[in-house]
Design a protein around this motif. Structure first.
Motif, PDB file in Angstrom:
ATOM      1  N   ALA A 143      24.791  76.420  40.035  1.00  0.00           N
ATOM      2  CA  ALA A 143      26.024  76.869  40.683  1.00  0.00           C
ATOM      3  C   ALA A 143      25.757  77.811  41.862  1.00  0.00           C
ATOM      4  CB  ALA A 143      26.927  77.544  39.657  1.00  0.00           C
ATOM      5  N   ALA A 149      23.218  77.869  43.915  1.00  0.00           N
ATOM      6  CA  ALA A 149      22.761  77.120  45.077  1.00  0.00           C
ATOM      7  C   ALA A 149      23.924  76.422  45.779  1.00  0.00           C
ATOM      8  CB  ALA A 149      21.706  76.092  44.657  1.00  0.00           C
ATOM      9  N   VAL A 150      24.869  75.930  44.977  1.00  0.00           N
ATOM     10  CA  VAL A 150      26.041  75.277  45.568  1.00  0.00           C
ATOM     11  C   VAL A 150      26.826  76.292  46.393  1.00  0.00           C
ATOM     12  CG1 VAL A 150      28.201  74.063  45.071  1.00  0.00           C
ATOM     13  CG2 VAL A 150      26.160  73.570  43.712  1.00  0.00           C
ATOM     14  N   LYS A 151      27.019  77.458  45.830  1.00  0.00           N
ATOM     15  CA  LYS A 151      27.731  78.523  46.540  1.00  0.00           C
ATOM     16  C   LYS A 151      27.041  78.861  47.850  1.00  0.00           C
ATOM     17  CE  LYS A 151      30.942  81.576  44.507  1.00  0.00           C
ATOM     18  NZ  LYS A 151      31.131  81.413  43.054  1.00  0.00           N
ATOM     19  N   THR A 161      24.986  76.986  49.598  1.00  0.00           N
ATOM     20  CA  THR A 161      25.129  75.885  50.552  1.00  0.00           C
ATOM     21  C   THR A 161      26.489  75.938  51.224  1.00  0.00           C
ATOM     22  OG1 THR A 161      23.711  74.501  49.198  1.00  0.00           O
ATOM     23  CG2 THR A 161      25.097  73.365  50.802  1.00  0.00           C
ATOM     24  N   ALA A 162      27.520  76.129  50.416  1.00  0.00           N
ATOM     25  CA  ALA A 162      28.877  76.172  50.952  1.00  0.00           C
ATOM     26  C   ALA A 162      28.993  77.284  51.995  1.00  0.00           C
ATOM     27  CB  ALA A 162      29.881  76.376  49.828  1.00  0.00           C
ATOM     28  N   LEU A 213      27.832  76.507  55.487  1.00  0.00           N
ATOM     29  CA  LEU A 213      28.524  75.477  56.263  1.00  0.00           C
ATOM     30  C   LEU A 213      29.598  76.112  57.129  1.00  0.00           C
ATOM     31  CD1 LEU A 213      28.829  72.787  53.480  1.00  0.00           C
ATOM     32  CD2 LEU A 213      27.550  72.564  55.630  1.00  0.00           C
ATOM     33  N   PRO A 214      29.538  75.901  58.438  1.00  0.00           N
ATOM     34  CA  PRO A 214      30.509  76.569  59.305  1.00  0.00           C
ATOM     35  C   PRO A 214      31.949  76.193  58.996  1.00  0.00           C
ATOM     36  CG  PRO A 214      29.099  75.026  60.548  1.00  0.00           C
ATOM     37  CD  PRO A 214      28.526  75.132  59.181  1.00  0.00           C
ATOM     38  N   TYR A 215      32.192  74.962  58.554  1.00  0.00           N
ATOM     39  CA  TYR A 215      33.587  74.605  58.307  1.00  0.00           C
ATOM     40  C   TYR A 215      34.127  75.257  57.038  1.00  0.00           C
ATOM     41  CZ  TYR A 215      31.592  70.689  55.525  1.00  0.00           C
ATOM     42  OH  TYR A 215      30.897  69.905  54.639  1.00  0.00           O
ATOM     43  N   VAL A 216      33.217  75.765  56.194  1.00  0.00           N
ATOM     44  CA  VAL A 216      33.681  76.530  55.036  1.00  0.00           C
ATOM     45  C   VAL A 216      33.889  77.995  55.427  1.00  0.00           C
ATOM     46  CG1 VAL A 216      33.113  77.311  52.709  1.00  0.00           C
ATOM     47  CG2 VAL A 216      32.550  74.972  53.402  1.00  0.00           C
ATOM     48  N   GLY A 265      34.465  79.156  58.350  1.00  0.00           N
ATOM     49  CA  GLY A 265      35.485  79.349  59.380  1.00  0.00           C
ATOM     50  C   GLY A 265      34.917  79.481  60.789  1.00  0.00           C
ATOM     51  N   PHE A 266      33.764  78.950  61.042  1.00  0.00           N
ATOM     52  CA  PHE A 266      33.091  78.919  62.348  1.00  0.00           C
ATOM     53  C   PHE A 266      32.863  80.318  62.908  1.00  0.00           C
ATOM     54  CE2 PHE A 266      34.742  74.629  61.925  1.00  0.00           C
ATOM     55  CZ  PHE A 266      33.626  73.885  62.225  1.00  0.00           C
ATOM     56  N   MET A 304      21.319  68.719  49.374  1.00  0.00           N
ATOM     57  CA  MET A 304      21.128  70.046  48.793  1.00  0.00           C
ATOM     58  C   MET A 304      19.823  70.157  48.026  1.00  0.00           C
ATOM     59  SD  MET A 304      24.270  71.793  46.877  1.00  0.00           S
ATOM     60  CE  MET A 304      23.170  72.619  45.755  1.00  0.00           C
ATOM     61  N   PHE A 353      26.571  68.276  48.682  1.00  0.00           N
ATOM     62  CA  PHE A 353      27.766  69.131  48.647  1.00  0.00           C
ATOM     63  C   PHE A 353      28.911  68.409  49.351  1.00  0.00           C
ATOM     64  CE2 PHE A 353      30.601  72.314  50.513  1.00  0.00           C
ATOM     65  CZ  PHE A 353      30.921  73.059  49.386  1.00  0.00           C
ATOM     66  N   ARG A 370      35.991  73.675  40.745  1.00  0.00           N
ATOM     67  CA  ARG A 370      35.061  74.659  41.304  1.00  0.00           C
ATOM     68  C   ARG A 370      35.533  75.211  42.663  1.00  0.00           C
ATOM     69  NH1 ARG A 370      29.256  74.851  41.469  1.00  0.00           N
ATOM     70  NH2 ARG A 370      29.172  74.879  39.235  1.00  0.00           N
ATOM     71  N   PHE A 371      36.012  74.316  43.544  1.00  0.00           N
ATOM     72  CA  PHE A 371      36.459  74.748  44.874  1.00  0.00           C
ATOM     73  C   PHE A 371      37.874  74.225  45.156  1.00  0.00           C
ATOM     74  CE2 PHE A 371      31.945  75.385  45.452  1.00  0.00           C
ATOM     75  CZ  PHE A 371      31.808  76.325  46.454  1.00  0.00           C
ATOM     76  N   ARG A 391      38.891  73.575  48.688  1.00  0.00           N
ATOM     77  CA  ARG A 391      38.346  72.438  49.436  1.00  0.00           C
ATOM     78  C   ARG A 391      38.899  71.127  48.892  1.00  0.00           C
ATOM     79  NH1 ARG A 391      36.677  74.516  53.463  1.00  0.00           N
ATOM     80  NH2 ARG A 391      36.590  72.387  54.118  1.00  0.00           N
ATOM     81  N   GLN A 394      37.178  66.765  59.514  1.00  0.00           N
ATOM     82  CA  GLN A 394      36.501  67.338  60.687  1.00  0.00           C
ATOM     83  C   GLN A 394      35.099  66.748  60.840  1.00  0.00           C
ATOM     84  OE1 GLN A 394      36.584  71.628  60.386  1.00  0.00           O
ATOM     85  NE2 GLN A 394      38.799  71.669  60.035  1.00  0.00           N
ATOM     86  N   CYS A 401      30.050  68.594  44.014  1.00  0.00           N
ATOM     87  CA  CYS A 401      28.830  67.876  44.408  1.00  0.00           C
ATOM     88  C   CYS A 401      28.844  66.458  43.865  1.00  0.00           C
ATOM     89  CB  CYS A 401      27.589  68.576  43.851  1.00  0.00           C
ATOM     90  SG  CYS A 401      27.288  70.178  44.585  1.00  0.00           S
ATOM     91  N   ALA A 453      37.423  80.176  67.750  1.00  0.00           N
ATOM     92  CA  ALA A 453      36.717  79.457  66.680  1.00  0.00           C
ATOM     93  C   ALA A 453      36.642  77.973  67.020  1.00  0.00           C
ATOM     94  CB  ALA A 453      37.423  79.666  65.345  1.00  0.00           C
ATOM     95  N   ARG A 472      33.728  77.431  69.315  1.00  0.00           N
ATOM     96  CA  ARG A 472      32.468  77.483  68.559  1.00  0.00           C
ATOM     97  C   ARG A 472      32.298  76.213  67.734  1.00  0.00           C
ATOM     98  NH1 ARG A 472      34.058  82.859  67.820  1.00  0.00           N
ATOM     99  NH2 ARG A 472      34.866  82.452  65.718  1.00  0.00           N
TER     100      ARG A 472
END
Ligand code: SF4
Lengths: 202, 465
Positions: free
Chosen positions: A186, A188-190, A192-193, A196-199, A201-202, B1, B12, B38-39, B42, B105, B143, B240, B243
């Motif tokens: 878990a 590592a998943v966090k 990775t997220a 990621l810029p889209y997570v 918010g850039f 990942m 992911f 989990r998310f 998303r 996106q 995942c 943003a 960017r």
């Protein structure tokens, strides 16, 4: 989490289903997806094909008493194409099918089948023709799929079958139920997220 | 990942889209095992497959549809997943609203329990359909365990003729490469014709990748993509956004990238394409004839024979002039605003043929509202089309919109499988929305390149009502 279930061997009688490009709408027509559980789907497997072949006096294998209880389904090319509905392998599995042998499978159907513990393996067109003819002539004849040796033994004939190494590994070790594995790391998943810029918010 | 013990890759998932048909069993599984989503931030849900496109009064007349929507509502509430239902004004076909809201996106990994998730690849996302067990995996872990895919680049070069659309290009690709040609591949669309396409058109191409056997469709993001993204509710805003553009540019595949396979298709010689058979690869140019059994490869003969018989076509007959009973403009392939505009061009001032029941089903509430703001609904209604609410509608037989008996439809959707449109004996001819609109007016399949509404046989013309 449920106990690990290893699937290394499937033994049983064979049901032949001839035809190219058999899509998931035919395996389980869309009107039977109007459900919130998978229970009872086996009652509608191939329902429209069964009806249309009955009209022509050419009974569908899934409607023939002599194939009731068969465990190994033998198909041809591009089986399971079309919609992503897991209802299709679910319906087959609940009908009693424990393994499918064919020339090729659609990817999503293949992935769905693995995820529910239904091995799909490929064999040559010649071997499939032979297997189908054998099952048509003698529906009581059995076959044994051995995933550790990737062979299908049918009478005297030993047929080479194949599947991606990861799929074989998954069945043999019981890792086909992937959720547990995916949940392991878990943190590592966090991480990775968060990268990621889209997570973020850039 | 990371690489899993099975040799697969743990991937992911950046965006998980959820609808009512393929998820109730997955949420139940989570409940049973005591796992949260989990998310949830998303994960986004809508309702599209089973909703009626007429009255939305609850409870729905159809008790099973009501149960499915009720289950989704409960699941979203219990697990904290936002649900874009009709009350939000954002409801629609999952593959229409994802892009429309800016959820889709470039550079994202996107999964949804629906094979047409390939649509989202039009934005330079890696997007694919999954089954219900994998929906459970994504809900629980965000995942998926995946095999690497090979990539086939399909370069479409040259300019499309008037009356020829992205729909025709993708139907042609499927005709040439076959319905299983893409198994094991992602299809990346490129070339001058694709560069010139709008996002709506690229979505149509990527959408039907799955009909060609490819689980993933993809187009490199470019200025057209960025212009589409700007100002969408979930797109980055202001600085943003600038960017984001930089990052999106950086993830595009390089000009000298290597592909596992590379094919080229000329766009300038293409005719409008119409399917005549039982899978989307069984198609011809509208100016061509359906095949005879003798002229196809031996292994294809049983399928061709079966299809000709089911469809009621004589071997070798012309497809143009085939009378139709139903005209359907809709589905995640072709129900966006530009599709409706194009269809309306062929309908304006015309009447739907007496023998035809015709309907337009916008892909989302937003498309419907925009079309109405432009007055498109009046064009369709005046011509005798039914102007419906948004949803999957007659793309598949899961809601009240269905073919009856052996009816034959001109349809802008994506699948012509037996029974797909709700009647086990119903027949489907796939084509572009403009071709569907013209067929509705003419009462038969016509070649829109020479479609002169005034020249139609007067006996076929007349309002239905
Ligand atoms: S419009 Fe048709 S193909 Fe698209 S998601 Fe709905 S049912 Fe599936």
């Amino acid at each position: 989490m449920s106990a690990v279930v290893r699937i290394a061997r499937v033994e049983g009688r064979v049901i032949p289903l001839r035809g190219l490009d058999i899509d998931t709408d035919r395996i389980i027509p869309a009107r039977f997806l109007r459900v919130i559980t998978f229970e009872g789907l086996e009652q509608h497997v191939f329902e429209d094909d069964i009806a249309s072949r009955a009209e022509k006096g050419d009974p569908h294998p899934f409607a023939q008493e002599r194939y009731a209880g068969a465990r190994i389904l033998v198909v041809n090319r591009n089986f399971g194409c079309g919609s992503s509905r897991e209802h299709a392998p679910q319906a087959l599995q609940r009908w009693g099918i424990a393994a499918v042998v064919g020339e090729s499978f659609s990817e999503i159907f293949f992935g769905n089948s693995i995820a529910i513990g239904l091995p799909c393996v490929t064999a040559s067109a010649d071997d499939l023709e032979w297997l189908q003819a054998r099952a048509e002539a003698d529906p009581t004849a059995t076959a044994t799929l051995d995933l550790t040796t990737t062979t299908l033994q049918a009478g005297d004939r030993r047929i080479a079958v194949s599947a991606p190494a990861s799929a074989i590994e998954a069945f043999v070790t019981g890792a086909w139920d992937a959720t547990g594995l995916l949940l392991e790391d878990a943190a590592a998943v966090k991480a990775t997220a968060a990268r990621l810029p889209y997570v973020s918010g850039f | 990942m990371r690489t899993l013990p099975t040799g697969q890759t743990q991937l992911f998932i950046g965006l998980h889209l959820v609808h009512e048909v393929t998820t109730p069993q997955a949420f139940d599984d989570l409940r049973r095992r005591g796992w949260p989503v989990r998310f949830p931030e998303r994960t986004f849900a809508t309702v599209d497959h089973i909703v009626p496109t007429g009255s939305l009064a609850r409870p729905f007349q159809d008790t099973m549809a009501e149960a499915m929507l009720a289950a989704l509502e409960r699941n979203c509430r219990d697990f904290g997943v936002p649900l874009y239902d009709h009350s939000t004004g954002r409801q629609g076909i999952v593959h229409v609203i994802g892009p429309e809201l800016g959820l889709t996106q470039p550079g994202m990994t996107i999964a949804c329990g629906d094979s047409h998730t390939s649509t989202h690849g039009a934005f330079g996302a890696v997007a694919f359909g999954i089954g219900t067990s994998q929906v459970r995996d994504v809900l629980a872990s965000q995942c998926l365990a995946m095999e690497p895919l090979k990539v086939r680049r399909i370069r479409v070069e040259g300019a499309l003729q008037r009356g020829v659309y992205a729909k025709d290009v993708i139907l042609k690709i499927i005709q040439v490469l076959g319905v299983k040609g893409g198994v094991g591949y992602a299809y990346e669309y490129a070339g001058s014709a694709v560069d010139a396409m709008s996002m709506d058109e690229r979505m149509t191409m990527c959408n039907m990748s799955i009909e060609g056997g490819a689980r993933v469709g993809y187009v490199n993001p470019d200025e057209t993509t960025f212009a589409y993204m700007e100002g969408r509710p979930f797109a980055p805003q202001g600085e943003a956004f600038d960017r984001a553009k930089g990052w999106w540019r950086s993830i595009a595949s390089d000009a000298d990238a290597r592909y596992d396979d590379d094919v080229e298709l000329r766009a300038d010689t293409l005719s409008p394409v119409v399917t005549w058979g039982l899978h989307p690869g069984q198609s011809v140019g509208v100016d061509e004839r359906v095949p005879t059994v003798g002229e196809v490869a031996a292994e294809d003969r049983p399928l061709v024979e079966e299809a000709l018989q089911f469809m009621g076509f004589a071997p070798g007959q012309a497809i143009e002039g085939t009378p139709i009973d139903v005209a359907f403009v809709g589905s995640c392939t072709n129900s966006r605003l530009s599709d409706l505009r194009e269809a309306a061009r062929f309908v304006r001032g015309q009447k739907v043929a007496k023998s035809v029941r015709a309907m337009v089903v916008p892909g989302s509430q937003a498309v419907r509202a925009q079309a109405e703001a432009e007055g498109l609904h009046e064009v369709f209604i005046d011509a005798g089309f039914d102007w419906r609410g948004s949803g999957c509608s007659m793309c598949l037989g899961m809601n009240p919109d269905k073919l009856q008996g052996r009816e034959i439809s001109a349809s802008s959707s994506n699948r012509n499988f037996k029974g797909r449109q709700g009647s086990p004996t119903g027949r489907t001819l796939l084509m572009s929305p403009a071709m569907v609109a013209a067929a509705a007016v003419a009462g038969q399949v016509v070649d829109i390149r020479k479609f002169e509404p005034a020249a139609i046989d007067a006996s076929l013309v007349g309002g239905r009502a």
